[in-house]
Design a protein around this motif. Structure first.
Motif, PDB file in Angstrom:
ATOM      1  N   THR A 185      19.769   7.450  29.661  1.00 38.96           N
ATOM      2  CA  THR A 185      18.475   6.988  30.148  1.00 38.96           C
ATOM      3  C   THR A 185      17.434   7.199  29.060  1.00 38.96           C
ATOM      4  O   THR A 185      17.494   8.190  28.318  1.00 38.96           O
ATOM      5  CB  THR A 185      18.075   7.734  31.432  1.00 38.96           C
ATOM      6  OG1 THR A 185      16.854   7.186  31.945  1.00 38.96           O
ATOM      7  CG2 THR A 185      17.855   9.216  31.186  1.00 38.96           C
ATOM      8  N   MET A 186      16.522   6.261  28.912  1.00 34.84           N
ATOM      9  CA  MET A 186      15.433   6.393  27.952  1.00 34.84           C
ATOM     10  C   MET A 186      14.164   6.759  28.714  1.00 34.84           C
ATOM     11  O   MET A 186      13.734   6.025  29.607  1.00 34.84           O
ATOM     12  CB  MET A 186      15.223   5.097  27.175  1.00 34.84           C
ATOM     13  CG  MET A 186      14.088   5.165  26.161  1.00 34.84           C
ATOM     14  SD  MET A 186      14.399   6.349  24.804  1.00 34.84           S
ATOM     15  CE  MET A 186      15.397   5.326  23.704  1.00 34.84           C
ATOM     16  N   VAL A 187      13.571   7.902  28.356  1.00 31.52           N
ATOM     17  CA  VAL A 187      12.359   8.395  29.005  1.00 31.52           C
ATOM     18  C   VAL A 187      11.152   8.046  28.140  1.00 31.52           C
ATOM     19  O   VAL A 187      11.154   8.303  26.928  1.00 31.52           O
ATOM     20  CB  VAL A 187      12.447   9.912  29.237  1.00 31.52           C
ATOM     21  CG1 VAL A 187      11.118  10.460  29.735  1.00 31.52           C
ATOM     22  CG2 VAL A 187      13.555  10.230  30.236  1.00 31.52           C
ATOM     23  N   ALA A 188      10.150   7.457  28.747  1.00 31.78           N
ATOM     24  CA  ALA A 188       8.882   7.171  28.068  1.00 31.78           C
ATOM     25  C   ALA A 188       7.818   8.113  28.613  1.00 31.78           C
ATOM     26  O   ALA A 188       7.844   8.484  29.788  1.00 31.78           O
ATOM     27  CB  ALA A 188       8.472   5.721  28.298  1.00 31.78           C
ATOM     28  N   TYR A 189       6.880   8.493  27.748  1.00 34.21           N
ATOM     29  CA  TYR A 189       5.815   9.397  28.182  1.00 34.21           C
ATOM     30  C   TYR A 189       4.650   9.330  27.204  1.00 34.21           C
ATOM     31  O   TYR A 189       4.800   8.890  26.052  1.00 34.21           O
ATOM     32  CB  TYR A 189       6.332  10.844  28.291  1.00 34.21           C
ATOM     33  CG  TYR A 189       6.813  11.433  26.975  1.00 34.21           C
ATOM     34  CD1 TYR A 189       5.992  12.258  26.209  1.00 34.21           C
ATOM     35  CD2 TYR A 189       8.089  11.161  26.504  1.00 34.21           C
ATOM     36  CE1 TYR A 189       6.426  12.790  25.014  1.00 34.21           C
ATOM     37  CE2 TYR A 189       8.543  11.683  25.300  1.00 34.21           C
ATOM     38  CZ  TYR A 189       7.703  12.503  24.563  1.00 34.21           C
ATOM     39  OH  TYR A 189       8.139  13.022  23.360  1.00 34.21           O
ATOM     40  N   ASP A 190       3.498   9.754  27.668  1.00 33.34           N
ATOM     41  CA  ASP A 190       2.355  10.015  26.804  1.00 33.34           C
ATOM     42  C   ASP A 190       2.196  11.531  26.705  1.00 33.34           C
ATOM     43  O   ASP A 190       2.994  12.290  27.266  1.00 33.34           O
ATOM     44  CB  ASP A 190       1.098   9.355  27.377  1.00 33.34           C
ATOM     45  CG  ASP A 190       1.260   7.850  27.546  1.00 33.34           C
ATOM     46  OD1 ASP A 190       1.918   7.227  26.686  1.00 33.34           O
ATOM     47  OD2 ASP A 190       0.754   7.305  28.548  1.00 33.34           O
ATOM     48  N   GLN A 191       1.180  11.950  25.996  1.00 33.66           N
ATOM     49  CA  GLN A 191       1.013  13.379  25.746  1.00 33.66           C
ATOM     50  C   GLN A 191      -0.469  13.723  25.807  1.00 33.66           C
ATOM     51  O   GLN A 191      -1.290  12.991  25.240  1.00 33.66           O
ATOM     52  CB  GLN A 191       1.591  13.690  24.360  1.00 33.66           C
ATOM     53  CG  GLN A 191       1.753  15.141  24.015  1.00 33.66           C
ATOM     54  CD  GLN A 191       2.502  15.285  22.700  1.00 33.66           C
ATOM     55  OE1 GLN A 191       3.649  14.888  22.557  1.00 33.66           O
ATOM     56  NE2 GLN A 191       1.818  15.852  21.712  1.00 33.66           N
ATOM     57  N   ASP A 192      -0.805  14.798  26.530  1.00 32.41           N
ATOM     58  CA  ASP A 192      -2.215  15.166  26.612  1.00 32.41           C
ATOM     59  C   ASP A 192      -2.619  16.014  25.413  1.00 32.41           C
ATOM     60  O   ASP A 192      -1.822  16.277  24.513  1.00 32.41           O
ATOM     61  CB  ASP A 192      -2.521  15.863  27.943  1.00 32.41           C
ATOM     62  CG  ASP A 192      -1.880  17.238  28.074  1.00 32.41           C
ATOM     63  OD1 ASP A 192      -1.377  17.790  27.061  1.00 32.41           O
ATOM     64  OD2 ASP A 192      -1.863  17.772  29.209  1.00 32.41           O
ATOM     65  N   ARG A 223       7.228  20.719  25.677  1.00 30.79           N
ATOM     66  CA  ARG A 223       5.912  20.820  25.056  1.00 30.79           C
ATOM     67  C   ARG A 223       6.023  20.434  23.588  1.00 30.79           C
ATOM     68  O   ARG A 223       7.034  20.729  22.931  1.00 30.79           O
ATOM     69  CB  ARG A 223       5.351  22.243  25.176  1.00 30.79           C
ATOM     70  CG  ARG A 223       5.084  22.690  26.613  1.00 30.79           C
ATOM     71  CD  ARG A 223       3.962  21.879  27.245  1.00 30.79           C
ATOM     72  NE  ARG A 223       3.661  22.326  28.607  1.00 30.79           N
ATOM     73  CZ  ARG A 223       4.223  21.818  29.703  1.00 30.79           C
ATOM     74  NH1 ARG A 223       5.141  20.853  29.605  1.00 30.79           N
ATOM     75  NH2 ARG A 223       3.875  22.266  30.907  1.00 30.79           N
ATOM     76  N   PHE A 224       4.935  19.815  23.055  1.00 31.60           N
ATOM     77  CA  PHE A 224       4.973  19.276  21.703  1.00 31.60           C
ATOM     78  C   PHE A 224       3.692  19.604  20.942  1.00 31.60           C
ATOM     79  O   PHE A 224       2.654  19.909  21.535  1.00 31.60           O
ATOM     80  CB  PHE A 224       5.156  17.751  21.747  1.00 31.60           C
ATOM     81  CG  PHE A 224       6.421  17.303  22.413  1.00 31.60           C
ATOM     82  CD1 PHE A 224       7.570  17.088  21.668  1.00 31.60           C
ATOM     83  CD2 PHE A 224       6.470  17.120  23.787  1.00 31.60           C
ATOM     84  CE1 PHE A 224       8.739  16.681  22.280  1.00 31.60           C
ATOM     85  CE2 PHE A 224       7.639  16.705  24.417  1.00 31.60           C
ATOM     86  CZ  PHE A 224       8.780  16.494  23.656  1.00 31.60           C
ATOM     87  N   THR A 225       3.768  19.492  19.635  1.00 29.22           N
ATOM     88  CA  THR A 225       2.592  19.589  18.785  1.00 29.22           C
ATOM     89  C   THR A 225       1.880  18.241  18.746  1.00 29.22           C
ATOM     90  O   THR A 225       2.398  17.244  19.229  1.00 29.22           O
ATOM     91  CB  THR A 225       2.991  19.983  17.353  1.00 29.22           C
ATOM     92  OG1 THR A 225       3.798  18.925  16.795  1.00 29.22           O
ATOM     93  CG2 THR A 225       3.773  21.280  17.328  1.00 29.22           C
ATOM     94  N   GLY A 226       0.711  18.188  18.140  1.00 25.65           N
ATOM     95  CA  GLY A 226       0.102  16.917  17.797  1.00 25.65           C
ATOM     96  C   GLY A 226      -1.020  16.444  18.679  1.00 25.65           C
ATOM     97  O   GLY A 226      -1.665  15.442  18.372  1.00 25.65           O
ATOM     98  N   GLY A 227      -1.288  17.101  19.804  1.00 23.51           N
ATOM     99  CA  GLY A 227      -2.391  16.658  20.646  1.00 23.51           C
ATOM    100  C   GLY A 227      -2.073  15.393  21.415  1.00 23.51           C
ATOM    101  O   GLY A 227      -0.913  15.034  21.623  1.00 23.51           O
ATOM    102  N   ALA A 228      -3.131  14.690  21.817  1.00 18.75           N
ATOM    103  CA  ALA A 228      -2.975  13.509  22.669  1.00 18.75           C
ATOM    104  C   ALA A 228      -2.339  12.357  21.902  1.00 18.75           C
ATOM    105  O   ALA A 228      -2.793  11.996  20.806  1.00 18.75           O
ATOM    106  CB  ALA A 228      -4.335  13.094  23.213  1.00 18.75           C
TER     107      ALA A 228
END
Length: 357
Positions: A185-192, A223-228
């Motif tokens: 499955t391919m998951v798409a998302y944005d990041q805050d 959780r990821f680096t890089g902000g929004a």
């Protein structure tokens, strides 16, 4: 290397930068299944993995036919290819071995015809491009293939790209799995702004609802680096579980009565165990019974396959396994030797199945 054109040249010829090589995604598409001349339902036929063909040549055979039988459980067995193997077709027989038909109605004399579909990247379904990227058969997916998967306007692609601080994964062992079939499955998302995935959803996949749900939950915990950022993608997959081979016949059942080969496993040079890669990818087990003679100096000859399951490929691989082996020298040599070669995942020197995590 730089090409320099003198200012005083009399030629008006212009030079264009080299163009990237063209490519197509090739797929063997399963067609009608007939048993004893009658068409039967084929909803459970698996598609073979796709491959990349560089250039635009069309010399490849456009169709391939396979023969098989169906046992009482609905499993295809005794799979044999008609004629020579076509390019990029190494997963056709394994995909058919992983297929299923209706149980309770064994069939004989079955055929299925596969046709070759070749599409340039701009016309290839996005799901096929993603599937190829997860099981690449002919090198990495080219950049113009990735451009179809992920929008070039996605800020998630901007450097420096987000890096994982906490990478969560589903407990794959608790998810339903299919013998011989890799679910993804391919998951798409944005990041805050704090690197938390938001708007998490699935975009493409093989239709495993349990994997889809588990993948979304896992991404929300990451959780990821890089902000929004926007337009991020991440694939999850559940590796196939082992598809065990049908029970092989007793070794002596196929031994000729007039042979003089002793019942022993004595080797001066043991066989080199090599699992067929196309079946290891799908975690499909098999076996073959091979007959051979032995020269007085110990070399094996007259090798021939007496039986193999679930496909003829295991018989061909068994011949390769035994061809380099040697028996002890003897005064007169031996005839009527029979040996079984068992291909079992994670056993006897063969590689284990793929770890999805």
């Amino acid at each position: 290397m730089s090409l320099v054109v003198p200012l005083n040249t009399a030629s008006s010829q212009s030079f264009s930068p080299p163009q990237p090589p063209s490519w197509q995604l090739v797929a063997w598409m399963p067609g009608e299944v007939r048993c004893g001349g009658t068409a039967i339902a084929a909803a459970g036929v698996r598609r073979p993995f796709t491959a990349i063909r560089w250039g635009t040549g069309h010399a490849t055979p456009a169709a391939a036919t396979y023969r098989f039988r169906i046992d009482a459980a609905g499993r295809p067995l005794s799979i044999r290819r008609e004629g020579m193997a076509a390019p990029w077709s190494e997963d056709v027989a394994p995909s058919l071995a992983a297929s299923r038909f209706a149980a309770g109605a064994p069939q004989a004399d079955c055929t299925i015809r596969y046709t070759l579909r070749a599409t340039p990247p701009e016309e290839t379904p996005v799901g096929d491009l993603i599937s190829y990227s997860l099981t690449p058969q002919s090198g990495k997916l080219p950049p113009d293939g990735w451009a179809r998967i992920q929008s070039p306007t996605a800020s998630c692609l901007a450097e420096p790209r987000p890096r994982p601080l906490v990478a969560a994964y589903p407990n794959f062992d608790t998810l339903p799995a299919t013998p011989g079939v890799k679910h993804w499955t391919m998951v798409a998302y944005d990041q805050d702004s704090r690197g938390r995935p938001i708007h998490v959803r699935t975009t493409q996949g093989t239709g495993s609802a349990a994997l889809d749900r588990a993948a979304v939950r896992a991404m929300r915990k990451s959780r990821f680096t890089g902000g929004a950022t926007t337009g991020c993608l991440y694939p999850y997959w559940r590796a196939p579980i082992t598809l065990a081979a049908p029970e092989p016949p007793a070794q002596d059942a196929l031994r000729p009565v007039d042979g003089n080969c002793p019942h022993s496993d004595d080797w001066t040079t043991p066989p080199t165990l090599r699992y067929p890669a196309a079946y290891q990818r799908r975690a499909i087990e098999g076996w073959a019974v091979v007959a051979f003679d032995v020269a007085s100096w110990g070399e094996l000859g007259n090798l021939r396959v007496l039986a193999s399951e679930p496909t003829a490929d295991f018989g061909e691989q068994a011949i390769h396994v035994l061809r380099s082996a040697r028996k002890p020298a003897s005064a007169t040599g031996r005839s009527g030797c029979v040996d079984r070669v068992i291909f079992k995942m994670g056993y006897g020197g063969f590689p284990p199945a793929e770890d999805p995590a």
